[in-house]
Design a protein around this motif. Structure first.
Motif, mmCIF file in Angstrom:
data_model
loop_
_atom_site.group_PDB
_atom_site.id
_atom_site.type_symbol
_atom_site.label_atom_id
_atom_site.label_comp_id
_atom_site.label_asym_id
_atom_site.label_seq_id
_atom_site.Cartn_x
_atom_site.Cartn_y
_atom_site.Cartn_z
ATOM 1 N N ASN A 169 43.188 5.290 -46.346
ATOM 2 C CA ASN A 169 42.805 4.873 -47.705
ATOM 3 C C ASN A 169 43.872 5.231 -48.732
ATOM 4 O O ASN A 169 44.321 4.375 -49.515
ATOM 5 C CB ASN A 169 41.472 5.558 -48.047
ATOM 6 N N LEU A 182 54.663 3.724 -42.705
ATOM 7 C CA LEU A 182 54.800 4.151 -41.306
ATOM 8 C C LEU A 182 53.497 4.788 -40.859
ATOM 9 O O LEU A 182 52.985 5.701 -41.506
ATOM 10 C CB LEU A 182 55.939 5.159 -41.169
ATOM 11 N N ASN A 239 41.022 8.718 -40.647
ATOM 12 C CA ASN A 239 39.625 9.088 -40.878
ATOM 13 C C ASN A 239 38.914 8.068 -41.758
ATOM 14 O O ASN A 239 37.685 7.979 -41.750
ATOM 15 C CB ASN A 239 39.547 10.471 -41.535
HETATM 16 C C1 LIG Z 1 33.251 10.928 -39.363
HETATM 17 C C2 LIG Z 1 33.761 10.971 -40.770
HETATM 18 C C3 LIG Z 1 33.010 10.429 -41.800
HETATM 19 C C4 LIG Z 1 33.466 10.486 -43.117
HETATM 20 N N1 LIG Z 1 32.724 9.887 -44.098
HETATM 21 C C5 LIG Z 1 33.175 9.898 -45.377
HETATM 22 C C6 LIG Z 1 32.510 9.160 -46.390
HETATM 23 O O1 LIG Z 1 31.546 8.428 -46.144
HETATM 24 N N2 LIG Z 1 32.994 9.262 -47.663
HETATM 25 C C7 LIG Z 1 34.099 10.022 -47.969
HETATM 26 O O2 LIG Z 1 34.483 10.094 -49.133
HETATM 27 N N3 LIG Z 1 34.782 10.678 -47.009
HETATM 28 C C8 LIG Z 1 34.357 10.628 -45.724
HETATM 29 N N4 LIG Z 1 35.090 11.247 -44.752
HETATM 30 C C9 LIG Z 1 36.359 11.890 -45.148
HETATM 31 C C10 LIG Z 1 37.408 10.765 -45.313
HETATM 32 O O3 LIG Z 1 37.568 10.147 -44.071
HETATM 33 C C11 LIG Z 1 38.746 11.264 -45.806
HETATM 34 O O4 LIG Z 1 38.596 12.031 -46.962
HETATM 35 C C12 LIG Z 1 39.686 10.088 -46.150
HETATM 36 O O5 LIG Z 1 39.579 9.060 -45.206
HETATM 37 C C13 LIG Z 1 41.095 10.576 -46.205
HETATM 38 O O6 LIG Z 1 41.959 9.480 -46.425
HETATM 39 P P1 LIG Z 1 43.498 9.679 -46.149
HETATM 40 O O7 LIG Z 1 44.135 8.358 -46.405
HETATM 41 O O8 LIG Z 1 43.990 10.874 -46.831
HETATM 42 O O9 LIG Z 1 43.568 10.041 -44.572
HETATM 43 P P2 LIG Z 1 43.341 9.128 -43.295
HETATM 44 O O10 LIG Z 1 42.435 8.002 -43.567
HETATM 45 O O11 LIG Z 1 42.975 10.036 -42.173
HETATM 46 O O12 LIG Z 1 44.787 8.514 -43.041
HETATM 47 C C14 LIG Z 1 45.872 9.318 -42.641
HETATM 48 C C15 LIG Z 1 46.764 8.445 -41.770
HETATM 49 O O13 LIG Z 1 47.988 9.122 -41.519
HETATM 50 C C16 LIG Z 1 48.380 8.858 -40.189
HETATM 51 N N5 LIG Z 1 49.319 9.901 -39.763
HETATM 52 C C17 LIG Z 1 49.049 11.200 -39.495
HETATM 53 N N6 LIG Z 1 50.170 11.837 -39.135
HETATM 54 C C18 LIG Z 1 51.169 10.927 -39.195
HETATM 55 C C19 LIG Z 1 52.571 10.982 -38.940
HETATM 56 N N7 LIG Z 1 53.184 12.121 -38.530
HETATM 57 N N8 LIG Z 1 53.308 9.854 -39.092
HETATM 58 C C20 LIG Z 1 52.727 8.680 -39.494
HETATM 59 N N9 LIG Z 1 51.398 8.585 -39.732
HETATM 60 C C21 LIG Z 1 50.643 9.698 -39.596
HETATM 61 C C22 LIG Z 1 47.081 8.849 -39.426
HETATM 62 O O14 LIG Z 1 47.195 8.159 -38.191
HETATM 63 C C23 LIG Z 1 46.148 8.152 -40.411
HETATM 64 O O15 LIG Z 1 46.113 6.769 -40.196
HETATM 65 C C24 LIG Z 1 34.682 11.150 -43.419
HETATM 66 C C25 LIG Z 1 35.458 11.670 -42.390
HETATM 67 C C26 LIG Z 1 35.020 11.565 -41.065
HETATM 68 C C27 LIG Z 1 35.876 12.119 -39.959
#
Ligand SMILES: Cc1cc2nc3c(=O)[nH]c(=O)nc-3n(C[C@H](O)[C@H](O)[C@H](O)COP(=O)(O)OP(=O)(O)OC[C@H]3O[C@@H](n4cnc5c(N)ncnc54)[C@H](O)[C@@H]3O)c2cc1C
Length: 470
Positions: free
Chosen positions: A14, A33, A44
Motif C-alpha cells: 500500500n 522494486l 501484508n
Molecule cells: C492478516 C493481516 C490483516 C491485516 N488487516 C489490516 C486491516 O484490515 N487494516 C489495516 O489498516 N491494517 C491491517 N493489517 C496491517 C497492514 O497489512 C499493514 O499495516 C500495511 O499493509 C503495511 O503496508 P506497507 O506497504 O507498509 O507494507 P506491505 O504491504 O507489507 O508491503 C511491503 C512490501 O515490501 C516488499 N519487500 C520487503 N522486503 C523487500 C526487499 N528487500 N526488497 C524489495 N521488496 C521488499 C514486500 O514483499 C512487500 O510487498 C493487516 C496485516 C495482516 C498480516
C-alpha cells in the motif's frame, strides 16, 4: 533498469504504490522494486480489509462522523501516549480525503458496514479486500507509466553521509539486471521485520521461534537493517508489535485473517499446564483481541487452548479450522495434549465460580466469576454442555513497530537528527513513529496511505516536479 530514475521505491505494498502514484502524477519517472513474485505481490496489504479515516460528516463509505479529536483520543489511549504527536496528527488529518483519493484511482469500497463489529463509522472496508485494492492501485500506477519489477529483492542501500547513492540487488534476477540501481530519490516502503524470526528473537528470546507470521514471508526487514546499520535513526522498541492469538494449526506464514480465533471471551483459556492465566472477559473482543498474541507469547512453549462448550461455540464467527471436539472434558484434554485431570479441575473450578443466569454478549454484562484467580470479569458462563470444543492458540505476529524515524515530509532522519538528503520512508517501516505500542484497527493502512502520498509528494517537489501535486 540502468537508466537513472527520478524516484525508486522499494516494496510494492500500500505505502509503496501510493508513493509511486503520487510521484508519477507529479511527472517523475518511477521504478518500484518488489521482492515477491507478481502473483504474491502486495505484502501484508493483500491481507487487509479496511482503513480508519476521520470525517466530519457521513461519506459514501462511512457513517455519521469521526472527528480528528475523537480519533486522536483513541490513538492516545491505545498507545498510552507513546507516539510522535506531530506525525500522528498529520496521519489523522490527512486520512480525511484518503478514501476519495483511492476511489479516484480505481479502488472500490463496500457500503458502510452494519452489525456487531461496530466499525461502519470509523473504518472503510475495501470491496474484495486488500488484494483487490492493491490490484487496482497497481493497475493505475502502471497506466501512469510506473515500472514495477517483481522477484527483485533489494539487499542493501549504499548511504554516504545521509545521501543514498543507490541500491544493491540480490536474488535470482541479478545476473540479468545491473547489481546497483541508482535514482535521485529513494522511498523505502519494504515493511517491518515480522517475517525474520531471528530478528524477532532479539526482542522476544526463544519464544519467537513459536510465533506464526500472519502475513507475507517477504517482510524480513532487510531494507530496515541496512538503513539502521548505516546511521538512520531508530524509532520504537524491538519487541513492540501487533500480535493476536491465532489457531496453532495455521501455516508459518501468510495464514491471514481466517486463522484468527475469536472465541476467547466465551469460554476459558488454559496454558500447557492446564492453568488459566488471564481474564478472558476483560473487554469486547475488537478492543481486546490484540493483547492475546502477547499473552500467549509469554506462556510456556507459547501455546494455549481455548475451551468452549456447545453454547459458547455459537457465539463467535468460526475460524477456518475445524475445532477439536469431544463429549467429555477429559477426552478433549487428551486430544489437545493437556493433562486430563488437571484440565477437569480447572474447568470445574471455573464453572463453580460462574454466576447464575444467562450472559449478554452485546454489552459488558459484568457477569464475573466469584473467588477465582485470575477473575473473568464478563460473560462468565459455565462450560458444561457437551460436546466440548478446543482451539489451540499460538501468537500470530501481524507487524513490527520498530523502524526508522521520519519527519513530517517522510524524510528519514539520521542518528544526529538531520534529515537524509534523498531517502524517505512510509508504511510499516516507519509505523513506530505513530504506534509506540498498542493498535487501533485500520490505522496500519492509513499510515501507509498518508505517508506514501507524503513521501511521493516530497520526493517530486524536491525534484521540482509539480505535475498534479496539489
Ligand atoms: C492478516 C493481516 C490483516 C491485516 N488487516 C489490516 C486491516 O484490515 N487494516 C489495516 O489498516 N491494517 C491491517 N493489517 C496491517 C497492514 O497489512 C499493514 O499495516 C500495511 O499493509 C503495511 O503496508 P506497507 O506497504 O507498509 O507494507 P506491505 O504491504 O507489507 O508491503 C511491503 C512490501 O515490501 C516488499 N519487500 C520487503 N522486503 C523487500 C526487499 N528487500 N526488497 C524489495 N521488496 C521488499 C514486500 O514483499 C512487500 O510487498 C493487516 C496485516 C495482516 C498480516
Amino acid at each position: 533498469m540502468s537508466e537513472r530514475w527520478d524516484v525508486l521505491i522499494i516494496g510494492a505494498g500500500n505505502a509503496g504504490i501510493c508513493a509511486a502514484i503520487t510521484a508519477a502524477e507529479a511527472g517523475c519517472s518511477v521504478l518500484v522494486l518488489e521482492a515477491a513474485p507478481r502473483d504474491m505481490r502486495g505484502g501484508n496489504t493483500r491481507h487487509t480489509r479496511n482503513l480508519r479515516a476521520m470525517h466530519d460528516e457521513p461519506t459514501d463509505v462511512l457513517t455519521d462522523s469521526y472527528s480528528f479529536e475523537e480519533y486522536f483520543e483513541d490513538l492516545m489511549r491505545v498507545t498510552k501516549g507513546v507516539t510522535n504527536e506531530t506525525l500522528a496528527s498529520i496521519t489523522l488529518r490527512q486520512s480525511d480525503d484518503l478514501t476519495q483519493w483511492l476511489v479516484a484511482r480505481g479502488v472500490r469500497f463496500q457500503p458502510a458496514l452494519s452489525g456487531t463489529l461496530n466499525l461502519g463509522r470509523t473504518n472503510a472496508f475495501f470491496l474484495g479486500g486488500g488484494r483487490a485494492m492493491l490490484n487496482a492501485l497497481c493497475r493505475h500506477a502502471e497506466s501512469l507509466g510506473v515500472t514495477i519489477h517483481y522477484d527483485t529483492p533489494v539487499a542493501a542501500l549504499t548511504i554516504d553521509d545521509g545521501f543514498c547513492h543507490g541500491v544493491e540487488l540480490s536474488g535470482s534476477d541479478t545476473d540479468i539486471v545491473p547489481q546497483i540501481i541508482t535514482a535521485k530519490k529513494i522511498i523505502t516502503t519494504a515493511g517491518g521485520f515480522e517475517a525474520d524470526l531471528d530478528w524477532l528473537a532479539e526482542g522476544w528470546g526463544d519464544a519467537a521461534k513459536n510465533f506464526l507470521v500472519r502475513g507475507t514471508p517477504y517482510n524480513k526487514g532487510v531494507v530496515l537493517r541496512s538503513l539502521l546499520d548505516q546511521g538512520a535513526k531508530m524509532v520504537g522498541e524491538l519487541d513492540q508489535c501487533h500480535a493476536v492469538a491465532i489457531d496453532a494449526r495455521a501455516p508459518k506464514y501468510d495464514g491471514g485473517i481466517a486463522s484468527r480465533i475469536d472465541g476467547v471471551p466465551f469460554g476459558l483459556v488454559l496454558n500447557k499446564h492446564a492453568e488459566r492465566f488471564y481474564d478472558e472477559g476483560e473487554d469486547f473482543w475488537p478492543k481486546r483481541y490484540a493483547i492475546w498474541g502477547r499473552l500467549v507469547a509469554t506462556q510456556p512453549d507459547q501455546i494455549a487452548y481455548a475451551i468452549l462448550d456447545a453454547d459458547g461455540v455459537k457465539r463467535f464467527m468460526p475460524s477456518v479450522f475445524t475445532p477439536i471436539t469431544n463429549d467429555t472434558i477429559e477426552g478433549l484434554a487428551k486430544q489437545i495434549d493437556l493433562a486430563p485431570q488437571a484440565t477437569r479441575n480447572s474447568v470445574e473450578a471455573f464453572n463453580a465460580a460462574c454466576p447464575k443466569g444467562p450472559i449478554d454478549q452485546s454489552i459488558l454484562d459484568g457477569k464475573a466469576t466469584n473467588g477465582l484467580s485470575p477473575e473473568k470479569t464478563n460473560w462468565s458462563a459455565p462450560v458444561i454442555k457437551p460436546p466440548f470444543y478446543g482451539f489451540p492458540l499460538r501468537p500470530g505476529i501481524t507487524f513490527t513497530y520498530m523502524g526508522v524515524e521520519v519527519n513530517e515530509n517522510a524524510q528519514i532522519l539520521m542518528q544526529n537528527g538531520t534529515p537524509t538528503a534523498n531517502l524517505y520512508a512510509a508504511g510499516e517501516i516507519m509505523a513506530g513513529n505513530i504506534l509506540g505500542q498498542g493498535y487501533l484497527a485500520g490505522i496500519g493502512m492509513t499510515i501507509g496511505g498518508v505517508f506514501g502520498r507524503i513521501a511521493g509528494q516530497a520526493a517530486a517537489r524536491s525534484l521540482n516536479k509539480v505535475g498534479l501535486v496539489e
